[in-house]
Write an enzyme that holds these catalytic residues in place. Structure first.
Site, PDB file in Angstrom:
ATOM      1  N   ASP A 191      -9.139   3.812  -2.031  1.00  0.00           N
ATOM      2  CA  ASP A 191     -10.055   3.928  -0.782  1.00  0.00           C
ATOM      3  C   ASP A 191     -11.434   4.793  -1.231  1.00  0.00           C
ATOM      4  O   ASP A 191     -11.669   5.864  -1.333  1.00  0.00           O
ATOM      5  CB  ASP A 191      -9.209   5.342   0.156  1.00  0.00           C
ATOM      6  CG  ASP A 191      -7.973   4.704   0.815  1.00  0.00           C
ATOM      7  OD1 ASP A 191      -7.866   3.436   0.758  1.00  0.00           O
ATOM      8  OD2 ASP A 191      -7.054   5.514   1.077  1.00  0.00           O
ATOM      9  N   GLU A 217       2.646   5.150  -3.910  1.00  0.00           N
ATOM     10  CA  GLU A 217       2.650   6.046  -5.017  1.00  0.00           C
ATOM     11  C   GLU A 217       4.027   7.010  -5.218  1.00  0.00           C
ATOM     12  O   GLU A 217       4.227   7.207  -6.281  1.00  0.00           O
ATOM     13  CB  GLU A 217       1.574   7.097  -4.875  1.00  0.00           C
ATOM     14  CG  GLU A 217       0.080   6.535  -5.012  1.00  0.00           C
ATOM     15  CD  GLU A 217      -0.240   5.666  -3.708  1.00  0.00           C
ATOM     16  OE1 GLU A 217      -1.053   4.683  -3.925  1.00  0.00           O
ATOM     17  OE2 GLU A 217       0.335   5.782  -2.867  1.00  0.00           O
ATOM     18  N   ASP A 260       0.790  -1.155   0.130  1.00  0.00           N
ATOM     19  CA  ASP A 260       0.004   0.031   0.040  1.00  0.00           C
ATOM     20  C   ASP A 260       1.025   1.164  -0.033  1.00  0.00           C
ATOM     21  O   ASP A 260       2.049   1.229   0.042  1.00  0.00           O
ATOM     22  CB  ASP A 260      -1.021   0.064   1.106  1.00  0.00           C
ATOM     23  CG  ASP A 260      -1.990   0.952   1.279  1.00  0.00           C
ATOM     24  OD1 ASP A 260      -2.225   1.402   0.081  1.00  0.00           O
ATOM     25  OD2 ASP A 260      -2.796   0.693   2.089  1.00  0.00           O
TER      26      ASP A 260
END
Length: 960
Positions: free
Chosen positions: A616, A542, A539
């Site tokens: 999300d 980015e 997770d």
């Protein structure tokens, strides 16, 4: 996971946002290079026919040899005739793909050397190919020049039977890509090609000796530094963006460039009714509670776009890892100038803008969507063949609080007979957010927990993020610091930012030595408590940096090799995903199990490594509806192993929404229920009746269809096909379906699904694309249809709208089990759907051990099923012979059978038959046949029972 309140990460830093709003992220006019290039396009449009592109190929530089055209483009930089040289290469591959690459000849003068005193590289970033491209670059030595128009153009013929051409125009520079003589794609037709060239700071205006340089113009204001949201980005290399207009001639619909929360058929972006005012942005970011129907960026990006019209698909792949924006406009043209309505066509005109790097574009001329995806897959790789358990149901929340909690969920799923394969742990399992550790008070016996799951045929996934807690008592961060494996600041010092642990450093997974170190951390004796059934979730890659610009890393940070973060940002998530994938491949010597690694951030090529999810989302009907076009976009962009959090990550879905979301999630290639830490517990058994029973029935539908899904994944693995397919892919002539994105076909099964996506709806309108017969999956009723129209389908809460198209055969496993592992050696059922006319149907089954790489040595079963008249046959699908020596799994499969065949729409001539004759390997036997005639709206159907035909053998069943 997105941002949390400051207190959740143990810091009182006040500039960490509580929640992300749309204005926390840049618009085009807040991004200097995007604003400049859009203004450049506006100037070109305002000048119309008077606009002249300042880019021209030097005729004397043009040469063609061994499948490549090379030349120099001369960019005129001012009215004095000053110029910059830009080498161009147009390559033609054996696969029929064209590639246009344009770089810049850098002048290494003293001013540049003095100005450029940072550690950043001086040339344009040119290493994306090394990370993204895995094949398909062999040059076509048969490509040839078929036309040279003096000093004005060169035309190269290439592709199978010379069906493609590239006409390269010199002055101004332009390229027309043609198929069978007709132009399909054009580069620089509007003259928007723009390569901001290297220059010393202050070079915009000449000054006399002793005079001060004039203040920068508005355009120059963001050349050397740029601020947004309280952060300043230094730009030591100055302006270096690259832009190009790409026109799809005669194409109204374009698709791809995920990830965006919008429709499958991409919208125009220059304003107007129903259009966007902003370009589509590709800059991987942690977008907390993202808004819908928007071109704003999300967690991952694939700069691959397709255009489609009736019977034709073409595409382009923009190989650039920097921040990229894409404008889309459409223009009606008329093939017949006298026509009023008839003869009108649409050109889709796109404008691609990247902050830095090369211009590097691949062109695919189809003519089918399958052709385009297969060739794109040859370049960037196909979907990794997953573990079979990975395509079962995954149960997750932030967070299961202890090993007892995990075991309790596992026990209750069994108690309520709810199948699942994987349970997940979010960040709270760690000791103070230190990855590779366990909270010793809550996870007292992680090894025992994993063993308990393994006994039930289940897996465990734990989260590992790229930020490493900066703590004195943490060996992992000490090693990262001592070995200098972290991302650096612009001055060369180690970058420190804020994420879940508070102060953190980020592994630089562009560094091969850092990847080798990362692999050591996952070994069983290093990451104690993990076992062979433990897998990983990446997770925040980015990367998400809570106190960074736009919640990410500063662009002037430095990576391995001296490249700035701005050059590689969109690749960052993939390099971390790759490092973890490699780590799981090397946990134990001789252990050759397929890894499972979920990623949030991704780029072209990430499909080789595992699965992704859409981040999300919210527990709302709108987010449920948005999930389907988002996943369809992923599939046609070459990354089909994708899913969305079932139930919505944020918030608390009511029982109806939760139930409908499970009914939709049944069809997601990656199927996971997930929830935020502040959400109520929502495991399926907590829903209560009738909801738990309805959800369980949906889950069992997924598990019964696992053989069909695994077969679809094999097609994705070898041919780049999507798992769930939009209408334009399966029915390229059905124009009414080109923009439909609320329904889809599953693999090659003929199953057409349309999940209910609106509150209170008890019916749906399903678009029927053709004249074929469609049957209801559950009751075999013939659905009244009108091709090109929507047909009304009742859909009370307990019902999933699911149709079977005539002419298909697909495999199922009908025995309910607790997990896919426990179904491993169950017998198969074949479902055959008779077509409207004739009596021909086809389908296939692919199966291997679902875990190892033994399939690469022929240890698999791949059978083609054909109904032809009154005969159903099974033959080896790829025409090859079985392996000379069967391994343990293949030997065990000798006792697995196709034991039942259901023929929906069975002909009346079969009435009265009570048995069938089966033959295989020289043996002949009979099996009972039950025939049920048509009644009311239900089709007749026949069931062959106790067939006992080996799943991996060739056989034939005659109904005579």
């Amino acid at each position: 996971m997105g941002l949390e309140p400051v207190s959740a990460i143990g810091t009182d830093t006040t500039d960490i946002a509580m929640a992300v709003k749309e204005n926390d992220f840049k618009k085009c006019d807040q991004s200097g290079f995007c604003k400049r290039n859009r203004a450049y396009a506006d100037r070109a449009a305002a000048n119309g026919a008077l606009w002249t592109s300042p880019y021209n190929i030097l005729p004397e530089s043009a040469a063609f040899e061994n499948g490549q055209f090379r030349a120099i483009i001369l960019k005129t930089t001012n009215n004095k005739g000053d110029s910059v040289r830009l080498p161009i290469t147009v390559s033609f591959t054996e696969a029929g793909v064209a590639r246009v690459t344009i770089d810049e000849e850098r002048r290494q003068n003293k001013d540049i050397e003095l100005r450029h005193n940072s550690a950043a590289r001086k040339e344009r970033y040119n290493e994306a190919e090394q990370l993204v491209i895995v094949g398909g670059l062999t040059l076509d030595k048969t490509a040839k020049v078929v036309s040279e128009e003096g000093d004005t153009s060169t035309t190269v013929q290439y592709g199978l039977d010379g069906q493609f051409e590239a006409s390269i125009h010199f002055s101004p520079f332009k390229v027309d890509f043609k198929r069978d003589g007709a132009t399909e794609i054009t580069f620089n037709n509007r003259g928007l090609f723009n390569m901001e060239h290297w220059r010393p700071q202050g070079a915009a205006a000449e000054t006399k000796e002793g005079e001060a340089a004039p203040a920068p113009t508005a355009e120059e204001d963001t050349w050397w530094e740029e601020s947004f949201g309280g952060n300043t980005d230094s730009k030591p290399r100055g302006p270096e963006s690259v832009g190009l207009d790409i026109s799809f001639v005669g194409y109204e619909h374009v698709y791809g460039i995920p990830l965006h929360a919008g429709p499958l058929s991409l919208k125009e972006t220059r304003g107007g009714d129903g259009n966007y005012a902003e370009p589509y942005r590709m800059y991987n970011l942690d977008v907390f509670e993202y808004i819908l129907d928007s071109p704003m960026t999300l967690y991952g990006s694939i700069p691959f776009m397709q255009a489609h019209r009736q019977d034709s698909t073409v595409g382009v792949f923009w190989l650039n890892a920097a921040e990229t924006w894409v404008d889309i406009t459409k223009e009606k043209i008329r093939s017949n100038p006298l026509a009023l309505g008839a003869g009108a066509e649409t050109d889709t005109k796109t404008h691609w803008i990247s902050e830095s790097g090369l211009l590097d574009v691949f062109v695919f001329l189809g003519p089918t969507t399958q052709d385009v995806l297969k060739k794109y897959g040859e370049l960037t790789g196909y979907t990794a063949m997953p573990q079979e358990s990975a395509i079962g149901y995954h149960q997750c929340r932030w967070n299961y609080v202890s090993d007892d909690d995990v075991k309790d969920v596992d026990r209750k799923m069994d108690k309520f007979n709810i199948p699942y394969d994987v349970i997940w742990l979010d960040i709270e399992y760690t000791d103070g957010k230190k990855y590779f550790t366990w909270d010793a008070d809550k996870f007292i016996d992680p090894a025992g927990m994993g063993k308990r799951l393994d006994e039930h045929g289940r897996k465990l996934v734990v989260i590992i993020d790229p930020h490493i807690k900066n703590s004195d008592d943490y060996a992992v961060v000490s090693q990262l610091k001592s070995k200098e494996f972290g991302v650096k600041k612009k001055d060369g010092g180690l970058f420190d930012g804020w994420c879940w642990p508070g102060s953190s450093h980020w592994i630089d997974a562009f560094n091969p030595k850092a990847v080798e170190w990362w692999k050591t951390l996952f070994k069983y004796d290093a990451f104690k408590g993990t076992a062979e059934n433990t897998f990983i979730w990446n997770d925040m890659n980015e990367p998400s940096v809570f106190n960074g610009p736009e919640t990410t890393m500063p662009k002037d940070n430095l990576h391995h090799g001296g490249w700035e973060h701005r050059d590689v940002h969109n690749l960052n998530g993939m390099t971390f995903h790759n490092a973890t994938h490699m780590a799981l491949m090397s946990r134990k010597s001789g252990e050759l199990r397929r890894p499972f690694v979920l990623t949030r951030s991704f780029f072209a090529g990430s499909q080789r490594l595992g699965a992704m999810w859409t981040g999300d989302n919210q527990a709302s009907w709108d987010h449920l509806a948005a999930s389907v076009p988002m996943l369809l976009s992923q599939g046609i962009a070459g990354f089909p192993f994708s899913g969305a959090d079932v139930g919505g990550f944020f918030g608390d879905p009511d029982k109806e929404l939760q139930t409908r979301w499970f009914q939709a999630g049944v069809f997601y290639p990656f199927f996971r229920g997930h929830a935020h830490i502040d959400s109520r517990r929502r495991e399926p058994y907590l829903a209560g009746e009738p909801y738990t029973a309805i959800i369980t029935a949906a889950l069992r539908l997924r598990y019964s269809l696992l053989p069909a899904y695994y077969t679809a994944f094999h097609r994705a693995h070898v041919a780049g096909e999507p798992i769930i397919k939009p209408m334009y892919y399966t029915h390229p002539n059905a124009e009414g379906g080109f923009a439909i994105d609320d329904q889809f076909f599953v693999g090659n099964t003929g199953l057409l699904a349309k999940p209910v996506q609106a509150e209170g709806h008890t019916s749906v309108g399903m678009f029927i694309p053709d004249h074929e017969v469609y049957y209801d999956y559950f009751d075999y009723s013939i659905v009244p249809t009108q091709p090109g129209k929507r047909t009304h389908m009742p859909a009370p809460l307990e019902t999933i709208p699911l149709l079977m198209r005539g002419g298909h055969i697909f495999p199922r496993r009908d025995q309910p089990r607790r997990s896919s592992q426990l179904m491993k050696y169950d017998d198969y059922t074949l479902v055959v759907t008779m077509p409207r006319t004739g009596s021909h149907a086809e389908g296939s089954l692919y199966v291997d051990d679902g875990d190892s790489y033994d399939y690469e040595q022929g240890q698999y079963i791949h059978q083609l099923f054909v109904l032809d008249g009154d005969t159903i046959s099974s033959t080896r699908a790829d025409g090859s012979s079985p392996p000379k020596k069967a391994g343990a799994w293949l030997k065990a499969m000798a006792d697995v059978y196709v034991d039942k065949i259901v023929v929906v729409g069975a002909p009346s001539t079969w009435a009265g038959r009570i048995s069938v004759t089966a033959t295989s390997g020289g043996e002949t036997w009979t099996a009972p046949l039950d025939y049920t005639p048509a009644i009311g709206g239900r089709a007749a159907f026949a069931v062959v029972r106790h067939l006992r035909a080996r799943a991996g053998a060739d056989w034939q069943v005659s109904i005579v």
